[in-house]
Design a protein around this motif. Structure first.
Motif, PDB file in Angstrom:
ATOM      1  N   ASP A 366       0.839  -1.189   0.000  1.00 46.38           N
ATOM      2  CA  ASP A 366       0.000   0.000   0.000  1.00 46.38           C
ATOM      3  C   ASP A 366       0.880   1.247   0.000  1.00 46.38           C
ATOM      4  O   ASP A 366       2.044   1.213  -0.404  1.00 46.38           O
ATOM      5  CB  ASP A 366      -0.918  -0.019   1.217  1.00 46.38           C
ATOM      6  N   HIS A 367       0.303   2.363   0.473  1.00 54.27           N
ATOM      7  CA  HIS A 367       1.051   3.610   0.501  1.00 54.27           C
ATOM      8  C   HIS A 367       2.261   3.543   1.433  1.00 54.27           C
ATOM      9  O   HIS A 367       3.247   4.266   1.227  1.00 54.27           O
ATOM     10  CB  HIS A 367       0.128   4.756   0.915  1.00 54.27           C
ATOM     11  N   TRP A 368       2.204   2.696   2.453  1.00 60.26           N
ATOM     12  CA  TRP A 368       3.345   2.594   3.363  1.00 60.26           C
ATOM     13  C   TRP A 368       4.562   2.026   2.643  1.00 60.26           C
ATOM     14  O   TRP A 368       5.711   2.391   2.950  1.00 60.26           O
ATOM     15  CB  TRP A 368       2.988   1.746   4.580  1.00 60.26           C
ATOM     16  N   THR A 369       4.325   1.158   1.687  1.00 57.70           N
ATOM     17  CA  THR A 369       5.435   0.633   0.896  1.00 57.70           C
ATOM     18  C   THR A 369       6.077   1.749   0.078  1.00 57.70           C
ATOM     19  O   THR A 369       7.310   1.846  -0.029  1.00 57.70           O
ATOM     20  CB  THR A 369       4.935  -0.478  -0.045  1.00 57.70           C
TER      21      THR A 369
END
Length: 528
Positions: A366-369
């Motif tokens: 997701d965006h954390w990646t």
């Protein structure tokens, strides 16, 4: 090909990790906060304010504070210009025009005030990406506000070192001056070794600027570097080894090392120091011609953006602003030769870096990646850029794509194809702009600098009535001569005999400054 070999050269570096980690932290914190708050698109905009930390990397903290403040202001202005272009009826041509104006103005100001890398590039980058992002009228104030918040954080991170070790930039500058002077022992004689002598002179000048008046031990070390630069004792290997040892010692925290010298050499070194001290507060210097560089950037960005727009209309290729941005990037150089080097580095680095970019964009998650990948890419970019710009593109290419992904997700295959074509187009048109907008003023500025150094050297040799004022003026003119040669030597058509004239004028000027050990009245006693 000699120019390809020069473009591929990898420079040795020191103290790179501290700066790279500062830059990575400045980028990561706002991304984490905004993604956690559920606003990943805002996180992409906030990244541009974090680029404040990329400026003034090794400057003493007082100057660093001023440069960072100016950089933050410019980035906020770039984000505002890009957002305004995104709200225009036809965002792409307005975006190209905004990139050209911001890039040209930023290049002009960075050259005028000697800001240093990355120059006007990051301001154009902020403008280009925000001009391609979806925007609403509310974003016209929201985007600059997000940029300002992350810029403030980056400013604080970059300045926090003053609380831990305020002298670190000073010690680093002195160590670099000693190492640059030591490198003269292996430099070829005559014009072939001029680059090494110019680099040593620049390092010594920066060291004098970094050392405050109440640090005589560090000042004496720089004076030793001045002695080596003058070549009065020859460039002996044992002297170079001693300078490198002193550099290693002064780079560490603690009292500065005191070199062992004979009395005669001590007197000579102190005499050199008297006049080198004049470089600490040199006052205003006549700048070289900076308009050609700014004109090249504006013309290159407009041409690349227009060509990319036509290409996008005909073939459906996206992201035309990348071409304009690539033109700005390769034109952040003082001369046509350096622009050629940057074009080679950016084209080759981007081509290889796209393989890494494709893997990064296609990462599951997701965006954390994305946040983690951006922070890692930022650190890697700053570790590599001081070694070679082409190597840095291996990290910068994924970084640019990932930042764009936060604001406007795009299929990986489209991103990679667009990036490759637009980068090559921008590099080619940027190089053409550099060739068309000739910096003819560079040769004239160099001739004037040679004449002024020669005249000032003669005046100081003959007249002792105003030693301080004349020595200060000659010291400033020598710095101007070095900068003027650095630009003119990279432009085509320079008379080969000019290099020898520069060598002769610089050698005579430095010998006069170094040889006047009597100094201004009362100065010798105050600096011993």
């Amino acid at each position: 090909m000699p120019e390809v070999k020069a473009a591929a050269k990898v420079r040795p570096v020191d103290a790179a990790w501290a700066f790279a980690l500062r830059a990575g932290l400045a980028v990561a914190i706002p991304l984490v906060v905004l993604v956690a708050a559920g606003h990943p698109a805002w996180a992409g905009v906030a990244t541009f304010g974090a680029f404040t930390a990329l400026y003034a990397r090794d400057e003493p903290y007082p100057r660093r504070a001023r440069v960072l403040t100016a950089a933050a202001t410019g980035l906020i202005a770039g984000v505002f210009a890009g957002t305004a272009a995104a709200l225009a009826p036809q965002p792409e041509p307005f975006g190209t025009a905004a990139v050209a104006v911001v890039g040209g103005a930023a290049t002009l100001l960075c050259g005028r005030f000697r800001v240093g890398p990355p120059g006007g590039l990051m301001f154009a980058f902020a403008t280009a990406v925000t001009s391609a992002m979806p925007a609403t009228p509310t974003d016209l104030w929201r985007h600059p506000l997000l940029c300002a918040g992350s810029a403030l954080l980056a400013w604080l991170i970059a300045m926090t070192g003053a609380l831990i070790d305020r002298d670190a930039p000073m010690r680093l500058a002195v160590a670099r001056a000693l190492r640059a002077a030591a490198a003269l022992s292996t430099a070829p004689a005559g014009t072939a070794g001029l680059l090494a002598r110019q680099q040593a002179a620049a390092a010594i000048e920066r060291a004098w600027r970094a050392v405050p008046p109440d640090r005589p031990a560090e000042a004496l070390l720089i004076a030793r570097a001045e002695t080596e630069l003058s070549g009065v004792h020859g460039h002996r290997p044992e002297a170079a080894a001693a300078l490198r040892s002193l550099a290693d010692q002064v780079a560490r925290r603690g009292p500065a090392p005191v070199p062992e010298t004979e009395q005669a050499e001590t007197d000579e070194v102190l005499g050199r120091r008297i006049y080198a001290l004049l470089l600490r507060e040199p006052g205003p210097r006549r700048p070289g011609p900076v308009w050609p560089a700014a004109a090249r950037v504006a013309l290159g960005a407009l041409a690349a953006g227009a060509a990319a727009g036509v290409l996008a209309h005909v073939t459906g290729l996206g992201h035309p602003y990348w071409a304009a941005l690539s033109a700005v990037a390769v034109l952040q150089a003082d001369s046509l030769r350096l622009t050629l080097h940057k074009s080679i580095q950016r084209a080759a680095g981007t081509t290889i870096g796209l393989f890494l970019a494709g893997a990064a964009v296609a990462l599951p998650g997701d965006h954390w990646t994305l946040v983690a990948a951006i922070a890692i890419a930022q650190v890697c970019a700053e570790l590599l850029v001081v070694r070679n710009y082409g190597l840095a593109m291996l990290a910068i290419t994924p970084l640019a794509l990932l930042v764009g992904e936060l604001g406007k997700p795009t299929p990986a295959a489209d991103l990679i194809g667009d990036r490759l074509v637009q980068t090559l187009l921008g590099c080619a048109l940027g190089l053409i702009a550099a060739a068309l907008v000739r910096n003819r003023a560079a040769a004239r500025h160099l001739d004037e600098a040679i004449d002024e150094v020669t005249t000032a050297t003669t005046a100081l040799r003959r007249d002792r009535s105003d030693a301080t004022g004349e020595a200060r003026r000659l010291a400033l003119l020598l710095l101007t001569l070095r900068e003027a040669y650095g630009v003119a030597s990279g432009e085509p058509g320079l008379d080969p005999g000019v290099t020898e004239q520069v060598l002769t004028a610089e050698r005579a000027g430095r010998q006069v400054l170094a040889g006047r050990r009597d100094g201004p009245s009362g100065l010798s006693g105050s600096t011993a």
